[in-house]
Scaffold this motif. Structure first.
Motif, PDB file in Angstrom:
ATOM      1  N   ILE A 167     -12.734  -3.465  -7.623  1.00 34.72           N
ATOM      2  CA  ILE A 167     -13.660  -2.543  -8.142  1.00 34.72           C
ATOM      3  C   ILE A 167     -12.910  -1.160  -8.212  1.00 34.72           C
ATOM      4  N   THR A 168     -12.773  -0.153  -9.318  1.00 38.99           N
ATOM      5  CA  THR A 168     -12.162   0.955  -9.350  1.00 38.99           C
ATOM      6  C   THR A 168     -12.761   2.161  -9.309  1.00 38.99           C
ATOM      7  N   ASN A 169     -14.228   2.181  -9.608  1.00 45.75           N
ATOM      8  CA  ASN A 169     -14.801   3.461  -9.631  1.00 45.75           C
ATOM      9  C   ASN A 169     -15.889   3.517  -8.533  1.00 45.75           C
ATOM     10  N   ALA A 170     -15.806   3.044  -7.306  1.00 42.25           N
ATOM     11  CA  ALA A 170     -16.470   2.902  -6.098  1.00 42.25           C
ATOM     12  C   ALA A 170     -15.722   3.167  -4.932  1.00 42.25           C
ATOM     13  N   SER A 171     -16.423   3.646  -4.129  1.00 46.63           N
ATOM     14  CA  SER A 171     -15.841   3.683  -2.711  1.00 46.63           C
ATOM     15  C   SER A 171     -16.742   3.003  -1.721  1.00 46.63           C
ATOM     16  N   LEU A 172     -16.291   2.082  -1.085  1.00 54.03           N
ATOM     17  CA  LEU A 172     -17.085   1.098  -0.477  1.00 54.03           C
ATOM     18  C   LEU A 172     -17.284   1.500   1.228  1.00 54.03           C
ATOM     19  N   SER A 173     -18.278   0.754   1.423  1.00 50.70           N
ATOM     20  CA  SER A 173     -18.791   0.778   3.071  1.00 50.70           C
ATOM     21  C   SER A 173     -18.007   0.109   4.029  1.00 50.70           C
ATOM     22  N   PRO A 174     -18.042   0.629   5.205  1.00 47.33           N
ATOM     23  CA  PRO A 174     -17.199  -0.312   6.116  1.00 47.33           C
ATOM     24  C   PRO A 174     -17.597  -1.792   6.153  1.00 47.33           C
ATOM     25  N   THR A 175     -18.609  -2.145   5.792  1.00 44.48           N
ATOM     26  CA  THR A 175     -19.236  -3.722   5.724  1.00 44.48           C
ATOM     27  C   THR A 175     -18.277  -4.362   4.391  1.00 44.48           C
ATOM     28  N   LEU A 176     -18.080  -3.639   3.763  1.00 38.53           N
ATOM     29  CA  LEU A 176     -17.172  -4.297   2.440  1.00 38.53           C
ATOM     30  C   LEU A 176     -15.714  -3.744   2.661  1.00 38.53           C
ATOM     31  N   GLU A 177     -15.371  -3.395   3.669  1.00 31.65           N
ATOM     32  CA  GLU A 177     -13.941  -2.807   3.766  1.00 31.65           C
ATOM     33  C   GLU A 177     -13.073  -4.080   3.763  1.00 31.65           C
ATOM     34  N   ASN A 178     -12.184  -4.095   2.981  1.00 32.71           N
ATOM     35  CA  ASN A 178     -10.960  -5.002   2.742  1.00 32.71           C
ATOM     36  C   ASN A 178     -11.306  -6.123   1.876  1.00 32.71           C
ATOM     37  N   CYS A 179     -12.459  -5.850   1.269  1.00 37.13           N
ATOM     38  CA  CYS A 179     -12.967  -6.928   0.450  1.00 37.13           C
ATOM     39  C   CYS A 179     -12.779  -6.886  -1.178  1.00 37.13           C
ATOM     40  N   PHE A 180     -12.583  -5.584  -1.506  1.00 37.10           N
ATOM     41  CA  PHE A 180     -12.003  -5.046  -3.047  1.00 37.10           C
ATOM     42  C   PHE A 180     -10.724  -4.429  -3.089  1.00 37.10           C
ATOM     43  N   SER A 181     -10.252  -4.415  -4.190  1.00 39.17           N
ATOM     44  CA  SER A 181      -8.943  -3.772  -4.356  1.00 39.17           C
ATOM     45  C   SER A 181      -9.045  -2.854  -5.731  1.00 39.17           C
ATOM     46  N   PRO A 182      -8.837  -1.783  -5.734  1.00 32.56           N
ATOM     47  CA  PRO A 182      -9.024  -0.771  -7.039  1.00 32.56           C
ATOM     48  C   PRO A 182      -8.169  -1.217  -8.221  1.00 32.56           C
ATOM     49  N   TYR A 183      -7.332  -2.188  -7.856  1.00 35.34           N
ATOM     50  CA  TYR A 183      -6.268  -2.479  -8.901  1.00 35.34           C
ATOM     51  C   TYR A 183      -5.753  -3.829  -8.786  1.00 35.34           C
ATOM     52  N   VAL A 184      -5.510  -4.576  -9.697  1.00 36.49           N
ATOM     53  CA  VAL A 184      -4.921  -5.847  -9.426  1.00 36.49           C
ATOM     54  C   VAL A 184      -3.961  -6.168 -10.388  1.00 36.49           C
ATOM     55  N   SER A 185      -2.633  -6.700 -10.192  1.00 36.72           N
ATOM     56  CA  SER A 185      -1.576  -7.139 -10.825  1.00 36.72           C
ATOM     57  C   SER A 185      -1.204  -8.565 -10.735  1.00 36.72           C
TER      58      SER A 185
END
Length: 485
Positions: free
Chosen positions: A128-146
């Motif tokens: 997810i690129t256009n969101a800043s996530l909460s501590p609960t979801l920390e380390n669950c998403f990357s803003p970019y994947v290659s």
């Protein structure tokens, strides 16, 4: 619920798809992206999807399976599982999704449930690129994947964009996000250039209209795989060098995008195309995945009849049913309910109405709350929602009601009239989502009743026994043609 809209383009691409066709190119120099979006808990077609994915992976060495969000909400076998969402987690993990973003409904179970879903798919990258996530979801998403294409110097860059404006604010604690604007769209290609990828892909849960804006302001993105507005593009759109795919909802179709590339220096894309493939009976079920679906779809509770529809029931009648049911259950003067809270179906078919039907119509497990409101308060609530429509829909009636009626004059400055009386304070019943998310003076201050909306619906249907559409009433929205030419 956002209505299904069909964009008619190359309808021939809706024919049953067969991998018996000879590939047009060298499989070693072809990337296949199989894309889903807006699954909304539909389990029935996962066995066919599994077969399709296996067939492609057997024929092509470079296959990505991706999703553009809204996998949750819409099926009681998923929404009301002991661990909410677990069937989708197991099935998506079984099929081996490579990259996934989120939609506005993927937070409806709460942040902890979404985190558990992500942890249950350890081989899948969530972006997810256009969101800043909460501590609960920390380390669950990357803003970019290659993702490198094995055996080549080519990599696939993926970002995820989501529209979270209709997500329940109570589920958004610690999360901030931004709907991209023109400048954001113009800067998207910079992100891809930074990572030196050959093939650039966006998983978009922004909706068809925003995807078109992105194509206008961000030319030469290779592929946008879209969702959110339930649009069907049978063979996609190709504009400004960008290929756009939308494949409806509920896993009736999936997107199959074929990108043929050259590994000569400089590496390049030679061609790209996409089609919506119907997951119909022409594709056999995968036995192992079918057994998983069967295991989760056997709850006899959902087949219990609670009423009968004497004819095909419209969405407006269903919305009014919600209002009458919560008004009676809470002993309120009037009731209101948001259109988006009546989910899953544009209508109810004639015949028995089951608990499954009720749970599909109300998957959110809402509670009834009441507010003390004046005529001005209620009209402000209705009109404020009407005056802030989405770009795609224009002015839309967002509030169903019982105990009164209203009309909106849709002009340069919309206005409202109603049968409510001045000087009276009404006890108004509503769902807790509306109370927390709509804008009105009593917002967030509803008095809990402890009554489930679902229970109110079931009790009311059992009482009236047969549900019928009422005679047509006055148009709730009147177009002001004063200034029409």
């Amino acid at each position: 619920m956002i209505p299904l809209r069909i964009v008619l383009a190359s309808l021939a691409c809706l024919y049953p798809f067969s991998l018996a066709q000879e590939p047009k190119s060298d499989p070693d120099k072809t990337l296949i992206i199989i894309s889903t979006s807006d699954i909304h808990g539909n389990l029935d077609n996962f066995p066919r999807l599994a077969t399709l994915v296996k067939q492609y992976r057997a024929k092509y060495p470079h296959v990505l399976l991706v999703d553009s969000g809204d996998y949750f909400i819409g099926n009681p076998y998923v929404d009301d599982c002991e661990k909410r969402g677990e069937p989708l987690t197991i099935l998506m993990n079984k099929l081996g999704y490579d990259v996934v973003t989120i939609g506005n409904h993927d937070l409806d179970y709460g942040q902890e449930a979404l985190r558990d879903h992500i942890k249950g798919m350890p081989s899948t990258k969530f972006v997810i690129t256009n969101a800043s996530l909460s501590p609960t979801l920390e380390n669950c998403f990357s803003p970019y994947v290659s993702i490198p294409i094995k055996g080549t110097s080519i990599s696939v860059g993926v970002i995820g964009l989501a529209d979270l404006q209709t997500t329940d604010v109570r589920r958004m604690t610690g999360i901030s996000w931004k709907l991209p604007d023109e400048e954001d769209y113009k800067g998207i290609t910079d992100r891809f250039r930074l990572h030196h990828n050959t093939i650039n892909v966006i998983l978009s849960h922004l909706g068809y209209g925003n995807d078109l804006k992105m194509m206008k302001y961000s030319p030469n993105i290779d592929v946008i795989l879209g969702g959110h507005t339930h649009v069907m593009l049978p063979s996609g759109h190709l504009r400004t060098g960008t290929l756009l795919s939308h494949t409806g909802h509920s896993l009736s179709h999936v997107g199959v995008t074929e990108i043929i590339f050259s590994t000569e220096h400089p590496v390049s894309i030679l061609s790209k195309s996409t089609r919506a493939v119907s997951l119909n009976e022409e594709i056999p079920d995968d036995p192992e995945v079918k057994e998983i679906v069967r295991r989760f779809s056997g709850n006899p509770l959902f087949n219990q009849q609670v009423g009968v529809a004497g004819e095909e029931i419209t969405h407006v009648t269903i919305g009014t049913l919600f209002c009458k049911a919560i008004q009676q259950a809470s002993h309120s003067d009037i009731a209101i309910y948001n259109r988006g809270g009546v989910r899953s179906k544009n209508h109810l078919n004639k015949g028995p109405v089951t608990i499954r039907d009720i749970y599909e119509l109300e998957p959110f497990r809402e509670k009834i709350v009441t507010c003390s409101m004046s005529k001005a308060d209620i009209e402000q609530l209705i009109l404020s929602k009407f005056m802030s429509p989405t770009d795609d829909e224009g002015g839309v009636l967002e509030v169903y009601c019982s105990g009164f009626s209203y009309q909106i004059m849709d002009g340069v400055t919309p206005s409202i009239t109603s049968t409510l009386k001045n000087g009276v304070i009404y006890t108004v019943a509503m769902g807790d989502y509306l109370c927390s998310n709509f804008i009105f003076p009593q917002r967030g201050n509803g008095k809990p009743t402890g009554i489930d909306v679902r229970k109110a619906l079931i009790d009311y249907l059992k009482q009236i026994k047969e549900l019928l559409n009422p005679p047509p009433s006055k148009l709730p929205i009147i177009k002001d043609t004063t200034f029409a030419l």
